[in-house]
Structure formats: C-alpha cells, structure tokens
Design a protein around this motif. Sequence first.
Motif, mmCIF file in Angstrom:
data_model
loop_
_atom_site.group_PDB
_atom_site.id
_atom_site.type_symbol
_atom_site.label_atom_id
_atom_site.label_comp_id
_atom_site.label_asym_id
_atom_site.label_seq_id
_atom_site.Cartn_x
_atom_site.Cartn_y
_atom_site.Cartn_z
ATOM 1 N N ARG A 265 0.729 -1.254 0.178
ATOM 2 C CA ARG A 265 0.092 -0.459 0.106
ATOM 3 C C ARG A 265 1.250 1.402 0.011
ATOM 4 O O ARG A 265 0.166 2.279 -0.814
ATOM 5 C CB ARG A 265 -0.977 -0.001 1.082
ATOM 6 C CG ARG A 265 -1.729 -1.608 1.913
ATOM 7 C CD ARG A 265 -2.937 -1.056 2.060
ATOM 8 N NE ARG A 265 -2.406 -0.734 3.702
ATOM 9 C CZ ARG A 265 -2.379 -2.060 3.977
ATOM 10 N NH1 ARG A 265 -2.523 -2.890 4.036
ATOM 11 N NH2 ARG A 265 -2.301 -2.014 6.144
ATOM 12 N N LYS A 266 2.312 0.835 0.912
ATOM 13 C CA LYS A 266 3.281 2.156 0.894
ATOM 14 C C LYS A 266 3.693 2.644 -0.940
ATOM 15 O O LYS A 266 3.732 3.623 -0.769
ATOM 16 C CB LYS A 266 3.806 2.064 1.741
ATOM 17 C CG LYS A 266 3.509 2.814 3.178
ATOM 18 C CD LYS A 266 4.435 2.082 4.726
ATOM 19 C CE LYS A 266 4.022 2.580 6.181
ATOM 20 N NZ LYS A 266 4.569 2.363 6.839
ATOM 21 N N TYR A 267 3.597 1.320 -1.275
ATOM 22 C CA TYR A 267 4.449 1.759 -2.599
ATOM 23 C C TYR A 267 3.661 1.765 -3.818
ATOM 24 O O TYR A 267 3.589 3.107 -4.563
ATOM 25 C CB TYR A 267 4.763 -0.126 -2.588
ATOM 26 C CG TYR A 267 5.284 0.302 -4.753
ATOM 27 C CD1 TYR A 267 7.069 1.238 -4.765
ATOM 28 C CD2 TYR A 267 4.809 -0.482 -5.982
ATOM 29 C CE1 TYR A 267 6.837 0.744 -5.909
ATOM 30 C CE2 TYR A 267 5.570 -0.669 -6.637
ATOM 31 C CZ TYR A 267 6.588 -0.088 -7.098
ATOM 32 O OH TYR A 267 7.123 0.116 -7.987
ATOM 33 N N ALA A 268 2.364 1.736 -3.719
ATOM 34 C CA ALA A 268 1.747 2.115 -4.298
ATOM 35 C C ALA A 268 1.088 3.750 -4.124
ATOM 36 O O ALA A 268 0.805 5.057 -4.734
ATOM 37 C CB ALA A 268 -0.229 1.613 -4.479
ATOM 38 N N LYS A 269 1.078 4.621 -2.896
ATOM 39 C CA LYS A 269 0.859 5.402 -2.783
ATOM 40 C C LYS A 269 2.620 6.699 -3.391
ATOM 41 O O LYS A 269 2.314 7.271 -3.988
ATOM 42 C CB LYS A 269 1.544 6.063 -1.372
ATOM 43 C CG LYS A 269 1.186 7.551 -0.926
ATOM 44 C CD LYS A 269 1.162 7.087 0.594
ATOM 45 C CE LYS A 269 1.098 9.076 1.144
ATOM 46 N NZ LYS A 269 0.952 9.362 2.428
ATOM 47 N N ARG A 270 3.472 5.572 -3.518
ATOM 48 C CA ARG A 270 5.456 6.442 -3.971
ATOM 49 C C ARG A 270 4.875 6.334 -4.827
ATOM 50 O O ARG A 270 5.138 7.457 -5.933
ATOM 51 C CB ARG A 270 6.186 5.649 -3.394
ATOM 52 C CG ARG A 270 6.535 5.670 -1.582
ATOM 53 C CD ARG A 270 8.206 5.223 -1.768
ATOM 54 N NE ARG A 270 7.943 3.908 -1.880
ATOM 55 C CZ ARG A 270 7.654 2.990 -1.169
ATOM 56 N NH1 ARG A 270 7.727 2.805 0.390
ATOM 57 N NH2 ARG A 270 8.365 1.743 -1.820
ATOM 58 N N GLN A 271 3.848 5.462 -5.751
ATOM 59 C CA GLN A 271 4.339 5.292 -7.493
ATOM 60 C C GLN A 271 3.298 6.955 -7.914
ATOM 61 O O GLN A 271 3.801 7.410 -8.541
ATOM 62 C CB GLN A 271 3.450 3.658 -7.644
ATOM 63 C CG GLN A 271 4.675 2.519 -7.693
ATOM 64 C CD GLN A 271 3.460 1.462 -8.047
ATOM 65 O OE1 GLN A 271 2.217 1.368 -7.520
ATOM 66 N NE2 GLN A 271 4.281 0.950 -9.009
ATOM 67 N N LEU A 272 2.352 6.595 -6.685
ATOM 68 C CA LEU A 272 1.319 7.908 -7.976
ATOM 69 C C LEU A 272 1.606 9.394 -6.860
ATOM 70 O O LEU A 272 1.805 10.026 -8.078
ATOM 71 C CB LEU A 272 0.375 7.741 -6.295
ATOM 72 C CG LEU A 272 -0.895 6.682 -7.277
ATOM 73 C CD1 LEU A 272 -2.200 6.827 -6.152
ATOM 74 C CD2 LEU A 272 -0.917 6.712 -8.310
ATOM 75 N N THR A 273 2.863 9.511 -6.320
ATOM 76 C CA THR A 273 3.224 10.681 -5.746
ATOM 77 C C THR A 273 4.289 11.305 -7.219
ATOM 78 O O THR A 273 4.210 12.389 -7.890
ATOM 79 C CB THR A 273 4.171 10.181 -4.580
ATOM 80 O OG1 THR A 273 2.959 10.419 -3.540
ATOM 81 C CG2 THR A 273 4.661 12.137 -4.234
ATOM 82 N N TYR A 274 4.779 10.238 -7.207
ATOM 83 C CA TYR A 274 6.104 10.323 -8.314
ATOM 84 C C TYR A 274 5.807 10.466 -9.967
ATOM 85 O O TYR A 274 6.015 10.897 -10.061
ATOM 86 C CB TYR A 274 7.487 9.007 -8.301
ATOM 87 C CG TYR A 274 8.447 8.742 -9.696
ATOM 88 C CD1 TYR A 274 9.135 9.719 -8.856
ATOM 89 C CD2 TYR A 274 7.679 9.129 -11.180
ATOM 90 C CE1 TYR A 274 10.747 9.279 -10.193
ATOM 91 C CE2 TYR A 274 8.927 9.239 -12.009
ATOM 92 C CZ TYR A 274 10.163 9.327 -11.547
ATOM 93 O OH TYR A 274 11.397 9.508 -12.228
ATOM 94 N N PHE A 275 4.487 9.546 -10.387
ATOM 95 C CA PHE A 275 3.976 10.351 -11.712
ATOM 96 C C PHE A 275 3.546 11.014 -11.490
ATOM 97 O O PHE A 275 3.718 11.734 -12.657
ATOM 98 C CB PHE A 275 2.668 9.015 -11.868
ATOM 99 C CG PHE A 275 3.110 7.533 -11.926
ATOM 100 C CD1 PHE A 275 3.813 6.964 -12.362
ATOM 101 C CD2 PHE A 275 2.272 6.058 -11.773
ATOM 102 C CE1 PHE A 275 4.725 6.031 -12.406
ATOM 103 C CE2 PHE A 275 3.023 5.056 -11.105
ATOM 104 C CZ PHE A 275 3.799 4.855 -12.203
ATOM 105 N N LYS A 276 2.500 11.596 -10.597
ATOM 106 C CA LYS A 276 1.472 12.768 -10.593
ATOM 107 C C LYS A 276 2.950 13.799 -11.190
ATOM 108 O O LYS A 276 2.903 15.350 -11.200
ATOM 109 C CB LYS A 276 0.837 13.166 -9.629
ATOM 110 C CG LYS A 276 -0.469 12.131 -9.517
ATOM 111 C CD LYS A 276 -0.887 12.713 -7.774
ATOM 112 C CE LYS A 276 -2.632 11.640 -8.209
ATOM 113 N NZ LYS A 276 -3.212 11.738 -6.936
#
Length: 316
Positions: A265-276
């Motif tokens: 779940r934390k990884y998914a949050k980091r992914q979205l932060t990077y993409f955005k």
Amino acid sequence: MQKIIVLIGPTGIGKTDLALKLAPKINAEIISGDSMQIYQEVSIGTAKPTAEELRQVKHYLVNQRSIFEEYSVKDFVAEGTKAVNQIVAKGSIPLVVGGTGFYINALVNKLQLGEPGDYQTSVDPKWEKYLKENGVEKLWQLLNEKDPDAAKKIAPQNSRRTLRALTVISRTGKLFSQQQEKISPRYDALIIGLNSDREEVYQRINKRVDKMMAAGLLKEARFVYDNRAREHQAIQAIGYKEFFPYFSGEKTLDECVNKLKQASRKYAKRQLTYFKHQLPVVWLDPLHDRETPEKALNEIKSFFVDCKIKLNTLEK
C-alpha cells in the motif's frame, strides 16, 4: 520524434488487463516497465504476465535475466530503446506497461543520470564502505542531509539508488536532484495513468496479496531468502523481504503477510506521488468507469491522428 504509448498506475490497479485489451486493437507490442519482471526466477511476487498472457501479445523485457545478474536503469533504457526500435521496424506500436516510475521516466526522457558517463558507471568505494559500516538507514540519512529533494524520491531501503545519488554528488559537486531535472524527451509519449479511490485501491492490493499467497508466493520468497548471500535486486523487492523474519523465526507468517500488504500500500502511494510529479499523465479510473478501455482508445487515436501509422481497428 518516435511516438510511443505508456500505461502506468499503482500496483494492482489493472494495467496488465487493459494493456492486453488495447494491444491487439492498436497493433501494439508490450514492453514491460517493471524493474522486477525481467527476472526469470520470480513471477508471483512480481505480478508477471502469465504464460497465456505472454502468448496473447508479444512482450519485451520479461524473463530476460537471472536474479543473480546485475540489472540497472541504464540496462533498462538500453534494452527498452532496442525493443522500441524492433517494434517500430515491424510497423507496430510500442506500448510500455508498468509501475516503476523512475525506469519509465528514464526511458521516455533522456534523464542525465540515465546516460553514459564516468561518474555513473561505478559506485564510489567510500560510500560502499559507509554503507557496510553504518547500514542502509544512516546512508539514506546522509543523503537527506546533503540533498533532501533527492532523498524524498528514494526509499530509505533502496541502498543502490542512495549509493548512486551520493556518488553523483561527490563526483560532480552538484546536487543529484538538480541533475535529474535536466531532461529532454527521447520519445513523444502518450502516458495513460490508471488510478481510483485510494481505499478501493488498497483493498485490491490486500486481496491481491492473498491471491499471491494462494498461488505460491511463500515458496518463491523462500527461494530468494535461501539465495540472499549474493547481493541482487530481488532481495530488496517488495513481496520477498517481508517474509525473511518468518524464515528466520522472528515473526509469524500472518505478521509477515500483513507487513507485505502494508508495504504494498505504501509503495502504491509512492508510485502515484512520483507519477503525478514527474510525468504528464492522462488519468483514467478503471474501477468506476466502464468506458475506460474506450476512452484509452480514443486518447490513442487522437495521439496518432497526424501520424502515418494506421490504427485500423479504431477507424472502423
């Protein structure tokens, strides 16, 4: 400039399913944009496409290396550009699919740190020594002191990227974060992102972990654990290291499974932060919008409107 399609999103959002629907309709072949699917020995924890899915659509950068081999973003860019050229030579469209933001960014754009250079080919021995003597956390803290902006984008456990950032700083005298910003596009890329309500994404991740466990993830993690004497990327991958305390008798299996769900779940949050923050993305919601495949096709059609490539399926 060569046009390519990129499909990104957090883990478990349904990138593979959409890619398999899109590819035959736009005459595309898929390039994996995941840093772990390149490895032959690990499939469940990396959410690698199944054998049947690999037969449906031609895939690149899947099952090409052993986990005992080194594989870096520089390798990914070199092999990814080669794959793009091969796909284009066939008259097909390159479709990059994955969730490893930095790798995808390095392929789409000419990140300075992704290009050859003396300071990039090796890690400064003094930082390797520092890591050995002080550990991963203190190594990351050192980077955070020297370059907070760079540290924000690197997980504390990712010693490889931390070592590289410190090496670049010491050898160039410039901040790692500032050099990352000096980019120019390698491809004209349409980047389609999948995302939805955060809690629903998290629920999908939890269920996905349960399915992975049923499919034999523990056996795969045991293989990685038994071979941890050699430093390789799989050791650091989410989906494997969370089980090490179970194998060593420090935690129960349930505790480790819950830890994996939390880490994912934390990884998914980091992914979205990077993409955005790092990529220009057209966002779609596959969980709430049934027309997501059609909307993605329309975006692609508009993207290729002035191109000589024929999207026959879209033109019917």
